[in-house]
Design a protein around this motif. Sequence first.
Motif, short mmCIF file in Angstrom:
data_model
loop_
_atom_site.label_atom_id
_atom_site.label_comp_id
_atom_site.label_asym_id
_atom_site.label_seq_id
_atom_site.Cartn_x
_atom_site.Cartn_y
_atom_site.Cartn_z
N ALA A 127 -5.88 2.43 1.04
CA ALA A 127 -5.27 1.12 1.24
C ALA A 127 -4.40 1.10 2.50
O ALA A 127 -4.40 0.11 3.24
N ALA B 224 0.83 -1.21 0.00
CA ALA B 224 0.00 0.00 0.00
C ALA B 224 0.86 1.26 0.00
O ALA B 224 0.55 2.24 -0.68
N THR C 165 -5.34 -1.77 -2.65
CA THR C 165 -3.97 -1.75 -3.16
C THR C 165 -3.96 -2.13 -4.64
O THR C 165 -3.29 -1.48 -5.46
#
Length: 102
Positions: free
Chosen positions: A39, A24, A69
């Motif tokens: 994320a 992320a 992500t």
Amino acid sequence: MENYSNQPYQQQPVSPPKNWLVEAILVTIFCCQIIGIVAIVFAAQVNSKFAAGDYAGAQSASKDAGKWTKIAFFVGIAWVALCLLWIFFWGGLAMMSNRYGY
């Protein structure tokens, strides 16, 4: 004295689910900042929920972190592809106009 034999036994997971934090952060830096931050938020929740005993919440946060992500990664790839197409279009147009003296 209580009888514990009638209570359902739930085995606790040994390790927390994948938290997607590294991925992320990388997606936030290199691809898409806004979606990457979402994320990161979900990724940061995984370990804290697992430590608090909320195994279902940790699993859900891991699933959401992975989803955001991947979305941020593909949005970043699409953005780079569109930018390259834009550059090639205008570069080709400039080359053609220069070549034919427009």
